[in-house]
Motif scaffolding. Structure first.
Motif, PDB file in Angstrom:
ATOM      1  N   VAL A  12     -65.844  24.294-114.828  1.00 21.65           N
ATOM      2  CA  VAL A  12     -66.973  24.388-113.896  1.00 21.65           C
ATOM      3  C   VAL A  12     -66.703  23.464-112.726  1.00 21.65           C
ATOM      4  CG1 VAL A  12     -69.448  23.964-113.599  1.00 21.65           C
ATOM      5  CG2 VAL A  12     -68.601  24.948-115.733  1.00 21.65           C
ATOM      6  N   LYS A  13     -66.961  23.950-111.527  1.00 21.85           N
ATOM      7  CA  LYS A  13     -66.802  23.146-110.322  1.00 21.85           C
ATOM      8  C   LYS A  13     -68.175  22.948-109.698  1.00 21.85           C
ATOM      9  CE  LYS A  13     -62.344  25.239-109.631  1.00 21.85           C
ATOM     10  NZ  LYS A  13     -62.083  26.648-109.489  1.00 21.85           N
ATOM     11  N   LEU A  14     -68.391  21.769-109.155  1.00 22.67           N
ATOM     12  CA  LEU A  14     -69.655  21.417-108.518  1.00 22.67           C
ATOM     13  C   LEU A  14     -69.373  21.119-107.056  1.00 22.67           C
ATOM     14  CD1 LEU A  14     -72.605  20.917-109.548  1.00 22.67           C
ATOM     15  CD2 LEU A  14     -72.020  18.501-109.637  1.00 22.67           C
ATOM     16  N   SER A  15     -70.043  21.836-106.169  1.00 24.53           N
ATOM     17  CA  SER A  15     -69.825  21.594-104.744  1.00 24.53           C
ATOM     18  C   SER A  15     -70.408  20.250-104.348  1.00 24.53           C
ATOM     19  CB  SER A  15     -70.469  22.703-103.909  1.00 24.53           C
ATOM     20  OG  SER A  15     -71.880  22.558-103.908  1.00 24.53           O
ATOM     21  N   THR A  16     -70.002  19.766-103.207  1.00 28.88           N
ATOM     22  CA  THR A  16     -70.531  18.510-102.687  1.00 28.88           C
ATOM     23  C   THR A  16     -72.035  18.614-102.488  1.00 28.88           C
ATOM     24  OG1 THR A  16     -68.427  18.047-101.605  1.00 28.88           O
ATOM     25  CG2 THR A  16     -70.354  16.841-100.805  1.00 28.88           C
ATOM     26  N   ALA A  17     -72.516  19.750-101.956  1.00 26.76           N
ATOM     27  CA  ALA A  17     -73.956  19.942-101.744  1.00 26.76           C
ATOM     28  C   ALA A  17     -74.713  19.920-103.064  1.00 26.76           C
ATOM     29  CB  ALA A  17     -74.222  21.255-101.008  1.00 26.76           C
ATOM     30  N   ALA A  18     -74.162  20.561-104.095  1.00 32.00           N
ATOM     31  CA  ALA A  18     -74.814  20.583-105.405  1.00 32.00           C
ATOM     32  C   ALA A  18     -74.817  19.185-106.018  1.00 32.00           C
ATOM     33  CB  ALA A  18     -74.129  21.580-106.328  1.00 32.00           C
ATOM     34  N   ALA A  19     -73.703  18.477-105.913  1.00 31.37           N
ATOM     35  CA  ALA A  19     -73.626  17.116-106.452  1.00 31.37           C
ATOM     36  C   ALA A  19     -74.631  16.206-105.756  1.00 31.37           C
ATOM     37  CB  ALA A  19     -72.209  16.561-106.315  1.00 31.37           C
ATOM     38  N   ASP A  20     -74.754  16.345-104.443  1.00 29.91           N
ATOM     39  CA  ASP A  20     -75.721  15.535-103.691  1.00 29.91           C
ATOM     40  C   ASP A  20     -77.146  15.830-104.134  1.00 29.91           C
ATOM     41  OD1 ASP A  20     -73.647  14.377-102.278  1.00 29.91           O
ATOM     42  OD2 ASP A  20     -73.954  15.587-100.465  1.00 29.91           O
ATOM     43  N   LYS A  21     -77.470  17.112-104.358  1.00 31.78           N
ATOM     44  CA  LYS A  21     -78.821  17.482-104.786  1.00 31.78           C
ATOM     45  C   LYS A  21     -79.105  16.959-106.195  1.00 31.78           C
ATOM     46  CE  LYS A  21     -82.832  19.380-104.427  1.00 31.78           C
ATOM     47  NZ  LYS A  21     -83.830  18.826-103.503  1.00 31.78           N
ATOM     48  N   VAL A  22     -78.143  17.089-107.098  1.00 29.32           N
ATOM     49  CA  VAL A  22     -78.319  16.582-108.464  1.00 29.32           C
ATOM     50  C   VAL A  22     -78.526  15.070-108.423  1.00 29.32           C
ATOM     51  CG1 VAL A  22     -77.190  16.225-110.692  1.00 29.32           C
ATOM     52  CG2 VAL A  22     -77.070  18.455-109.575  1.00 29.32           C
ATOM     53  N   THR A  64     -67.254  16.950-120.806  1.00 32.92           N
ATOM     54  CA  THR A  64     -67.902  16.345-119.644  1.00 32.92           C
ATOM     55  C   THR A  64     -66.881  16.074-118.555  1.00 32.92           C
ATOM     56  OG1 THR A  64     -67.618  14.081-120.407  1.00 32.92           O
ATOM     57  CG2 THR A  64     -69.612  15.211-121.112  1.00 32.92           C
ATOM     58  N   VAL A  65     -67.339  16.233-117.331  1.00 35.04           N
ATOM     59  CA  VAL A  65     -66.515  15.912-116.162  1.00 35.04           C
ATOM     60  C   VAL A  65     -67.413  15.216-115.156  1.00 35.04           C
ATOM     61  CG1 VAL A  65     -65.177  16.859-114.247  1.00 35.04           C
ATOM     62  CG2 VAL A  65     -64.945  17.845-116.518  1.00 35.04           C
ATOM     63  N   ASP A  66     -66.893  14.179-114.527  1.00 36.17           N
ATOM     64  CA  ASP A  66     -67.642  13.425-113.535  1.00 36.17           C
ATOM     65  C   ASP A  66     -67.281  13.915-112.131  1.00 36.17           C
ATOM     66  OD1 ASP A  66     -67.782  10.887-111.602  1.00 36.17           O
ATOM     67  OD2 ASP A  66     -69.266  10.659-113.204  1.00 36.17           O
ATOM     68  N   PHE A  67     -68.299  14.258-111.364  1.00 38.13           N
ATOM     69  CA  PHE A  67     -68.127  14.668-109.971  1.00 38.13           C
ATOM     70  C   PHE A  67     -68.756  13.590-109.094  1.00 38.13           C
ATOM     71  CE2 PHE A  67     -67.872  18.641-112.263  1.00 38.13           C
ATOM     72  CZ  PHE A  67     -66.879  19.329-111.604  1.00 38.13           C
ATOM     73  N   SER A  68     -67.991  12.594-108.753  1.00 34.66           N
ATOM     74  CA  SER A  68     -68.449  11.503-107.882  1.00 34.66           C
ATOM     75  C   SER A  68     -69.791  10.926-108.335  1.00 34.66           C
ATOM     76  CB  SER A  68     -68.550  11.992-106.435  1.00 34.66           C
ATOM     77  OG  SER A  68     -67.312  12.482-105.998  1.00 34.66           O
ATOM     78  N   GLY A  69     -69.877  10.597-109.611  1.00 27.99           N
ATOM     79  CA  GLY A  69     -71.091   9.983-110.136  1.00 27.99           C
ATOM     80  C   GLY A  69     -72.071  10.947-110.768  1.00 27.99           C
ATOM     81  N   VAL A  70     -71.811  12.234-110.694  1.00 29.92           N
ATOM     82  CA  VAL A  70     -72.660  13.231-111.347  1.00 29.92           C
ATOM     83  C   VAL A  70     -71.877  13.793-112.527  1.00 29.92           C
ATOM     84  CG1 VAL A  70     -73.822  15.455-111.118  1.00 29.92           C
ATOM     85  CG2 VAL A  70     -73.869  13.839-109.218  1.00 29.92           C
ATOM     86  N   GLU A  71     -72.359  13.492-113.726  1.00 26.17           N
ATOM     87  CA  GLU A  71     -71.687  13.962-114.923  1.00 26.17           C
ATOM     88  C   GLU A  71     -72.201  15.359-115.280  1.00 26.17           C
ATOM     89  OE1 GLU A  71     -70.493  12.226-119.315  1.00 26.17           O
ATOM     90  OE2 GLU A  71     -72.155  11.317-118.217  1.00 26.17           O
TER      91      GLU A  71
END
Length: 116
Positions: A12-22, A64-71
């Protein structure tokens, strides 16, 4: 989709916009022990539905994968259904919310909430 982090172990990939919203939603919750769980469950008019929610638990087999602080956590049963899926967040005059672009979905229903 906006830029994403490198392909993680669960696919699963999380976009920057999605990570920011989460990250923003987590700050509103005021808790630092929550992670975003992405799962596939039976249901909907096409057979399977996506679930995105905050979870404090880690279960056996979770990846689990961490996306710049969003797990981001995916359970072992959902991993094959979500491999290569891209989660984005759209905030426009026409639509606001998370979107999932899943290459494993053979089709979806008119509501856009379920797939097969």
């Amino acid at each position: 989709m906006t830029d994403t982090t490198m392909a993680p172990a669960h696919g699963v990939k999380l976009s920057t916009a999605a990570a920011d919203k989460v990250r923003s939603l987590l700050e509103q919750e005021g808790r630092d022990d929550l992670r975003l769980r992405v799962a596939v469950q039976p249901g909907g008019c096409s057979g399977l539905i996506y679930q995105l929610y905050f979870d404090e638990r880690l279960l056996d087999g979770d990846v689990t994968v961490d996306f710049s602080g969003v797990e981001v956590v995916v359970d072992k049963m959902s991993v094959p259904y979500l491999d290569g899926a891209n989660i984005d967040f759209e905030d426009s005059i026409q639509k606001q919310g998370f979107t999932i672009d899943n290459p494993n979905a053979a089709g979806s229903c008119a509501c856009g909430d379920s797939f097969h």
